[in-house]
Design a protein around this motif. Structure first.
Motif, mmCIF file in Angstrom:
data_model
loop_
_atom_site.group_PDB
_atom_site.id
_atom_site.type_symbol
_atom_site.label_atom_id
_atom_site.label_comp_id
_atom_site.label_asym_id
_atom_site.label_seq_id
_atom_site.Cartn_x
_atom_site.Cartn_y
_atom_site.Cartn_z
ATOM 1 N N ASP A 37 0.800 -1.223 0.000
ATOM 2 C CA ASP A 37 0.000 0.000 0.000
ATOM 3 C C ASP A 37 0.837 1.279 0.000
ATOM 4 O OD1 ASP A 37 -2.435 -1.420 0.064
ATOM 5 O OD2 ASP A 37 -2.240 -1.703 2.228
ATOM 6 N N ASP A 38 2.104 1.188 -0.356
ATOM 7 C CA ASP A 38 2.976 2.374 -0.326
ATOM 8 C C ASP A 38 2.465 3.504 -1.216
ATOM 9 O OD1 ASP A 38 4.554 1.025 1.440
ATOM 10 O OD2 ASP A 38 6.357 1.034 0.190
ATOM 11 N N ALA A 39 1.993 3.178 -2.402
ATOM 12 C CA ALA A 39 1.492 4.216 -3.320
ATOM 13 C C ALA A 39 0.253 4.900 -2.737
ATOM 14 C CB ALA A 39 1.188 3.622 -4.689
ATOM 15 N N LEU A 40 -0.638 4.125 -2.149
ATOM 16 C CA LEU A 40 -1.839 4.683 -1.525
ATOM 17 C C LEU A 40 -1.461 5.573 -0.335
ATOM 18 C CD1 LEU A 40 -4.882 4.951 -1.058
ATOM 19 C CD2 LEU A 40 -4.762 2.813 0.253
ATOM 20 N N ILE A 41 -0.553 5.103 0.501
ATOM 21 C CA ILE A 41 -0.118 5.886 1.664
ATOM 22 C C ILE A 41 0.528 7.190 1.211
ATOM 23 C CG2 ILE A 41 1.475 5.926 3.625
ATOM 24 C CD1 ILE A 41 0.912 2.858 3.879
ATOM 25 N N ALA A 42 1.359 7.134 0.175
ATOM 26 C CA ALA A 42 2.003 8.346 -0.347
ATOM 27 C C ALA A 42 0.956 9.337 -0.850
ATOM 28 C CB ALA A 42 2.975 7.991 -1.467
ATOM 29 N N ARG A 43 -0.064 8.850 -1.539
ATOM 30 C CA ARG A 43 -1.119 9.728 -2.039
ATOM 31 C C ARG A 43 -1.909 10.355 -0.887
ATOM 32 N NH1 ARG A 43 -2.606 13.673 -4.474
ATOM 33 N NH2 ARG A 43 -4.753 13.765 -5.138
ATOM 34 N N LEU A 44 -2.203 9.575 0.132
ATOM 35 C CA LEU A 44 -2.922 10.095 1.293
ATOM 36 C C LEU A 44 -2.108 11.165 2.020
ATOM 37 C CD1 LEU A 44 -4.488 6.788 2.660
ATOM 38 C CD2 LEU A 44 -5.677 8.661 1.500
ATOM 39 N N ILE A 45 -0.801 10.968 2.094
ATOM 40 C CA ILE A 45 0.080 11.980 2.692
ATOM 41 C C ILE A 45 -0.010 13.271 1.879
ATOM 42 C CG2 ILE A 45 2.491 12.628 3.094
ATOM 43 C CD1 ILE A 45 3.005 9.636 3.762
ATOM 44 N N ASN A 46 0.073 13.160 0.549
ATOM 45 C CA ASN A 46 0.016 14.343 -0.313
ATOM 46 C C ASN A 46 -1.314 15.075 -0.186
ATOM 47 O OD1 ASN A 46 2.603 14.015 -1.291
ATOM 48 N ND2 ASN A 46 1.950 12.741 -2.991
ATOM 49 N N VAL A 47 -2.397 14.342 -0.104
ATOM 50 C CA VAL A 47 -3.713 14.959 0.051
ATOM 51 C C VAL A 47 -3.794 15.694 1.388
ATOM 52 C CG1 VAL A 47 -6.176 14.459 0.379
ATOM 53 C CG2 VAL A 47 -4.919 13.385 -1.497
ATOM 54 N N ALA A 48 -3.278 15.075 2.444
ATOM 55 C CA ALA A 48 -3.293 15.715 3.765
ATOM 56 C C ALA A 48 -2.453 16.989 3.768
ATOM 57 C CB ALA A 48 -2.786 14.736 4.818
ATOM 58 N N ILE A 49 -1.290 16.953 3.127
ATOM 59 C CA ILE A 49 -0.429 18.135 3.052
ATOM 60 C C ILE A 49 -1.132 19.245 2.284
ATOM 61 C CG2 ILE A 49 1.707 19.057 2.062
ATOM 62 C CD1 ILE A 49 2.962 16.279 2.699
ATOM 63 N N GLU A 50 -1.753 18.919 1.167
ATOM 64 C CA GLU A 50 -2.483 19.926 0.387
ATOM 65 C C GLU A 50 -3.623 20.532 1.198
ATOM 66 O OE1 GLU A 50 -3.785 18.169 -3.258
ATOM 67 O OE2 GLU A 50 -1.750 17.692 -3.899
ATOM 68 N N PHE A 51 -4.248 19.728 2.060
ATOM 69 C CA PHE A 51 -5.367 20.212 2.846
ATOM 70 C C PHE A 51 -4.922 21.224 3.910
ATOM 71 C CE2 PHE A 51 -8.166 19.897 6.572
ATOM 72 C CZ PHE A 51 -9.358 20.305 5.999
ATOM 73 N N VAL A 52 -3.778 20.987 4.543
ATOM 74 C CA VAL A 52 -3.382 21.870 5.648
ATOM 75 C C VAL A 52 -2.329 22.905 5.275
ATOM 76 C CG1 VAL A 52 -3.957 20.188 7.415
ATOM 77 C CG2 VAL A 52 -1.632 20.280 6.555
ATOM 78 N N ASP A 53 -1.534 22.673 4.248
ATOM 79 C CA ASP A 53 -0.418 23.560 3.925
ATOM 80 C C ASP A 53 -0.887 24.849 3.250
ATOM 81 O OD1 ASP A 53 2.321 23.906 4.185
ATOM 82 O OD2 ASP A 53 2.790 23.059 2.237
ATOM 83 N N ALA A 54 -0.103 25.887 3.351
ATOM 84 C CA ALA A 54 -0.247 27.212 2.745
ATOM 85 C C ALA A 54 -1.668 27.717 2.566
ATOM 86 C CB ALA A 54 0.524 27.291 1.443
ATOM 87 N N ARG A 55 -2.362 27.324 1.512
ATOM 88 C CA ARG A 55 -3.704 27.853 1.243
ATOM 89 C C ARG A 55 -4.793 27.060 1.943
ATOM 90 N NH1 ARG A 55 -1.409 28.294 -4.499
ATOM 91 N NH2 ARG A 55 -1.273 26.114 -4.065
ATOM 92 N N GLY A 56 -4.396 26.043 2.689
ATOM 93 C CA GLY A 56 -5.384 25.187 3.340
ATOM 94 C C GLY A 56 -5.685 25.589 4.766
ATOM 95 N N ALA A 57 -6.016 24.616 5.566
ATOM 96 C CA ALA A 57 -6.477 24.838 6.934
ATOM 97 C C ALA A 57 -5.421 25.499 7.814
ATOM 98 C CB ALA A 57 -6.918 23.512 7.548
ATOM 99 N N LEU A 58 -4.163 25.177 7.609
ATOM 100 C CA LEU A 58 -3.091 25.721 8.448
ATOM 101 C C LEU A 58 -2.827 27.191 8.135
ATOM 102 C CD1 LEU A 58 -1.100 24.869 10.665
ATOM 103 C CD2 LEU A 58 0.520 24.269 8.876
ATOM 104 N N GLY A 59 -2.901 27.543 6.865
ATOM 105 C CA GLY A 59 -2.714 28.934 6.466
ATOM 106 C C GLY A 59 -1.264 29.360 6.341
ATOM 107 N N LYS A 60 -0.334 28.462 6.546
ATOM 108 C CA LYS A 60 1.086 28.741 6.337
ATOM 109 C C LYS A 60 1.779 27.431 5.985
ATOM 110 C CE LYS A 60 2.262 28.488 11.236
ATOM 111 N NZ LYS A 60 2.888 29.177 12.334
ATOM 112 N N THR A 61 2.970 27.533 5.461
ATOM 113 C CA THR A 61 3.671 26.323 5.044
ATOM 114 C C THR A 61 4.294 25.622 6.235
ATOM 115 O OG1 THR A 61 5.705 27.550 4.622
ATOM 116 C CG2 THR A 61 4.196 27.279 2.775
ATOM 117 N N MET A 62 4.376 24.306 6.149
ATOM 118 C CA MET A 62 4.984 23.513 7.215
ATOM 119 C C MET A 62 6.494 23.446 7.047
ATOM 120 S SD MET A 62 2.244 20.434 7.639
ATOM 121 C CE MET A 62 1.949 20.174 5.890
#
Length: 66
Positions: A37-62
């Protein structure tokens, strides 16, 4: 009056050198020992980062990026 909505648009020029969390670290946390499931886990990580990073919920870059 100037259109302020155009003044605050950001675009990624240089992506961060590393992700905030790796597939390996995530698998350890999830107690996953196989690589099926490495490809699935990598995709889920990317989706989570897009959700919280910069323009997302966090509002700033990690991680530093331009």
């Amino acid at each position: 009056m100037p259109d302020l909505s155009l003044q605050h648009r950001f675009g990624l020029i240089t992506a961060p050198a590393a992700e905030p969390i790796t597939v390996t670290d995530t698998k350890k946390h999830m107690r996953v020992e196989h690589s099926d499931d490495d490809a699935l886990i990598a995709r889920l990580i990317n989706v989570a980062i897009e959700f919280v990073d910069a323009r997302g919920a966090l509002g700033k870059t990690m991680i530093m990026q331009t």
